[in-house]
Design a protein around this motif. Structure first.
Motif, mmCIF file in Angstrom:
data_model
loop_
_atom_site.group_PDB
_atom_site.id
_atom_site.type_symbol
_atom_site.label_atom_id
_atom_site.label_comp_id
_atom_site.label_asym_id
_atom_site.label_seq_id
_atom_site.Cartn_x
_atom_site.Cartn_y
_atom_site.Cartn_z
ATOM 1 N N ALA A 103 13.182 -5.206 -7.940
ATOM 2 C CA ALA A 103 13.420 -6.147 -6.847
ATOM 3 C C ALA A 103 13.473 -7.584 -7.367
ATOM 4 O O ALA A 103 12.937 -7.901 -8.435
ATOM 5 N N LYS A 104 14.087 -8.438 -6.587
ATOM 6 C CA LYS A 104 14.215 -9.841 -6.970
ATOM 7 C C LYS A 104 13.689 -10.740 -5.871
ATOM 8 O O LYS A 104 13.981 -10.540 -4.692
ATOM 9 N N GLY A 105 12.877 -11.723 -6.277
ATOM 10 C CA GLY A 105 12.419 -12.733 -5.338
ATOM 11 C C GLY A 105 13.317 -13.953 -5.422
ATOM 12 O O GLY A 105 14.439 -13.890 -5.920
ATOM 13 N N ARG A 106 12.803 -15.072 -4.964
ATOM 14 C CA ARG A 106 13.597 -16.302 -5.022
ATOM 15 C C ARG A 106 13.736 -16.810 -6.457
ATOM 16 O O ARG A 106 14.772 -17.372 -6.828
ATOM 17 N N VAL A 107 12.706 -16.613 -7.268
ATOM 18 C CA VAL A 107 12.735 -17.129 -8.646
ATOM 19 C C VAL A 107 12.378 -16.080 -9.688
ATOM 20 O O VAL A 107 12.581 -16.295 -10.880
ATOM 21 N N ALA A 108 11.822 -14.955 -9.283
ATOM 22 C CA ALA A 108 11.282 -13.982 -10.239
ATOM 23 C C ALA A 108 11.955 -12.626 -10.108
ATOM 24 O O ALA A 108 12.387 -12.231 -9.028
ATOM 25 N N GLN A 109 12.016 -11.915 -11.236
ATOM 26 C CA GLN A 109 12.443 -10.525 -11.259
ATOM 27 C C GLN A 109 11.204 -9.638 -11.308
ATOM 28 O O GLN A 109 10.204 -9.972 -11.956
ATOM 29 N N ASN A 130 -6.322 9.417 -19.974
ATOM 30 C CA ASN A 130 -7.229 9.833 -18.913
ATOM 31 C C ASN A 130 -6.741 9.423 -17.535
ATOM 32 O O ASN A 130 -7.124 10.029 -16.528
ATOM 33 N N VAL A 131 -5.921 8.387 -17.489
ATOM 34 C CA VAL A 131 -5.448 7.883 -16.206
ATOM 35 C C VAL A 131 -4.159 7.102 -16.429
ATOM 36 O O VAL A 131 -3.943 6.511 -17.492
ATOM 37 N N LEU A 132 -3.290 7.119 -15.413
ATOM 38 C CA LEU A 132 -2.048 6.348 -15.444
ATOM 39 C C LEU A 132 -2.054 5.354 -14.288
ATOM 40 O O LEU A 132 -2.307 5.725 -13.133
ATOM 41 N N ILE A 133 -1.771 4.098 -14.611
ATOM 42 C CA ILE A 133 -1.621 3.064 -13.594
ATOM 43 C C ILE A 133 -0.210 2.499 -13.710
ATOM 44 O O ILE A 133 0.147 1.869 -14.701
ATOM 45 N N ASP A 134 0.587 2.761 -12.688
ATOM 46 C CA ASP A 134 1.961 2.269 -12.619
ATOM 47 C C ASP A 134 1.932 0.950 -11.865
ATOM 48 O O ASP A 134 1.333 0.862 -10.787
ATOM 49 N N ILE A 135 2.549 -0.094 -12.413
ATOM 50 C CA ILE A 135 2.523 -1.414 -11.799
ATOM 51 C C ILE A 135 3.915 -1.776 -11.287
ATOM 52 O O ILE A 135 4.887 -1.747 -12.045
ATOM 53 N N HIS A 136 3.985 -2.124 -10.001
ATOM 54 C CA HIS A 136 5.245 -2.521 -9.371
ATOM 55 C C HIS A 136 5.007 -3.696 -8.433
ATOM 56 O O HIS A 136 3.868 -4.021 -8.089
ATOM 57 N N CYS A 137 6.114 -4.323 -8.002
ATOM 58 C CA CYS A 137 6.097 -5.273 -6.889
ATOM 59 C C CYS A 137 6.791 -4.623 -5.701
ATOM 60 O O CYS A 137 7.741 -3.862 -5.873
ATOM 61 N N ASN A 138 6.335 -4.944 -4.533
ATOM 62 C CA ASN A 138 6.930 -4.432 -3.311
ATOM 63 C C ASN A 138 8.022 -5.371 -2.821
ATOM 64 O O ASN A 138 8.093 -6.533 -3.236
ATOM 65 N N SER A 139 8.873 -4.877 -1.938
ATOM 66 C CA SER A 139 9.902 -5.718 -1.327
ATOM 67 C C SER A 139 10.163 -5.227 0.091
ATOM 68 O O SER A 139 10.151 -4.029 0.360
ATOM 69 N N ALA A 140 10.344 -6.184 0.989
ATOM 70 C CA ALA A 140 10.604 -5.860 2.401
ATOM 71 C C ALA A 140 11.038 -7.144 3.091
ATOM 72 O O ALA A 140 11.591 -8.038 2.447
ATOM 73 N N ASP A 141 10.743 -7.257 4.378
ATOM 74 C CA ASP A 141 11.079 -8.487 5.093
ATOM 75 C C ASP A 141 10.184 -9.621 4.587
ATOM 76 O O ASP A 141 9.108 -9.376 4.028
ATOM 77 N N PRO A 142 10.611 -10.870 4.754
ATOM 78 C CA PRO A 142 9.873 -12.008 4.191
ATOM 79 C C PRO A 142 8.436 -12.147 4.686
ATOM 80 O O PRO A 142 7.617 -12.803 4.042
ATOM 81 N N GLY A 143 8.110 -11.530 5.829
ATOM 82 C CA GLY A 143 6.759 -11.657 6.353
ATOM 83 C C GLY A 143 5.765 -10.657 5.804
ATOM 84 O O GLY A 143 4.552 -10.808 5.984
ATOM 85 N N ASN A 156 8.180 -12.073 -0.406
ATOM 86 C CA ASN A 156 7.429 -13.030 0.396
ATOM 87 C C ASN A 156 7.292 -14.311 -0.430
ATOM 88 O O ASN A 156 6.728 -14.293 -1.526
ATOM 89 N N ARG A 157 7.815 -15.411 0.083
ATOM 90 C CA ARG A 157 7.905 -16.639 -0.713
ATOM 91 C C ARG A 157 6.542 -17.101 -1.228
ATOM 92 O O ARG A 157 6.394 -17.443 -2.401
#
Length: 242
Positions: free
Chosen positions: A59-65, A119-132, A192-193
Motif C-alpha cells: 500500500a501507499k500513503g501520501r509520502v511512504a510506501q 519458534n514463532v513468525l511475526i509478519d509485519i504489514h501496514c493496513n489501508s482503508a478509508d482515511p479515517g 491515515n494521514r
C-alpha cells in the motif's frame, strides 16, 4: 531498575503476569540502549517477515510506501528481541535486498521460513482503508499458539495506542503455510494521514515494536507455566495500570 524495566514490570503485573515479572527481576539486567539484557529468550528463534518488497511495495500513503515502513518496523523489533537473548532472522533485512524488478514470492518466502526451525513468525504489514481508519491490528490463521500469541500482542498494542481493534482470523498464505505459531501485525493505517506520520517516525517505530515484543514475551513465558496457574485469576491488588 531503570524506567524501561519498571515499565515492563508494570505491564506484566497489569496483565497478571506475576511469574514473568519475577523472572525479569531475578534474571535480567539493563542493556546500554535502555532495553533488556539477559537471557529471557535465549534459545528462541524469532522469524520476522517484513511484508512485500521489490516490485510489490504494498500500500501507499501520501509520502511512504508500505514495504519501507514494514522493513523499518521489523528492524526495530529485531533489536528488542536480540536484547532479550533471542536469535532473530528476517526474510529480508535491507533496502534493495529484493530488486525492484523482482517480486519476492510468498511461496519461496514461506519455504525458507519453515526451514529455519523458528519458534514463532511475526509478519509485519501496514493496513489501508478509508482515511479515517486507524490503529494497529493483529491477525492469525489457526492453532491455539497463534491465537493466544495474537491476543497477547494485540492487548499490548491496544494499551499503547488506546485503540480497540480486535484480533481477527484471516486466511493469509504465509500464516496458513507457516509450521509454527504465526501472526500478522498490521502496525497501522498508512492511508491515515496522521498515522502515516507516526509510522515513519523512528521514535514511534521503536515504541510500537516494544509493545509487540512485550506481547510476544508474555506469550513465551506463559508457555512455561502449568495449566492450573494459567486458569487461576491473578490477585486483584496486582492489576496495576500506569
Amino acid at each position: 531498575m531503570n524506567g524501561t524495566l519498571q515499565q515492563l514490570l508494570k505491564r506484566w503485573l497489569g496483565a497478571g503476569i506475576v511469574v514473568g515479572a519475577c523472572l525479569l527481576l531475578s534474571g535480567a539486567g539493563t542493556a546500554p540502549s535502555g532495553g533488556i539484557a539477559g537471557a529471557l529468550l535465549r534459545g528462541r528463534t524469532i522469524i520476522i517477515d517484513p511484508g512485500h518488497g521489490g516490485y510489490d511495495p504494498g500500500a501507499k500513503g501520501r509520502v511512504a510506501q508500505e514495504d519501507q515502513v514494514n522493513l523499518a518496523m521489523s528492524l526495530a523489533l529485531k533489536q528488542w528481541f536480540e536484547e532479550a537473548g533471542a536469535r532473530v532472522l528476517l526474510t529480508w533485512d535491507r533496502p534493495g535486498a529484493i530488486p525492484s524488478h523482482r517480486k519476492y514470492r510468498v511461496q519461496q518466502r514461506t519455504t525458507w521460513i519453515n526451514q529455519t526451525g523458528g519458534n514463532v513468525l511475526i509478519d509485519i504489514h501496514c493496513n489501508s482503508a478509508d482515511p479515517g481508519s486507524h490503529g494497529p491490528q493483529t491477525f492469525y490463521w489457526d492453532g491455539k499458539g497463534s491465537y493466544h500469541l495474537a491476543h497477547d500482542v494485540q492487548e499490548e498494542l491496544q494499551y499503547f495506542t488506546k485503540t480497540r481493534r480486535k484480533v481477527t482470523r484471516i486466511d493469509q498464505y504465509v500464516l496458513r503455510q507457516a509450521q509454527m505459531p504465526a501472526i500478522n501485525v498490521e502496525v497501522g493505517f498508512i492511508t491515515n494521514r496522521k498515522e502515516e506520520q507516526l509510522l515513519i517516525n523512528p521514535a514511534y517505530q521503536r515504541k510500537l515494536t516494544w509493545y509487540i515484543f512485550l506481547g510476544t514475551e508474555r506469550w513465551f513465558l506463559k508457555g512455561r507455566w502449568p495449566e492450573k496457574l494459567l486458569q487461576a485469576p491473578p490477585p486483584t491488588h496486582l492489576l496495576i495500570r500506569d
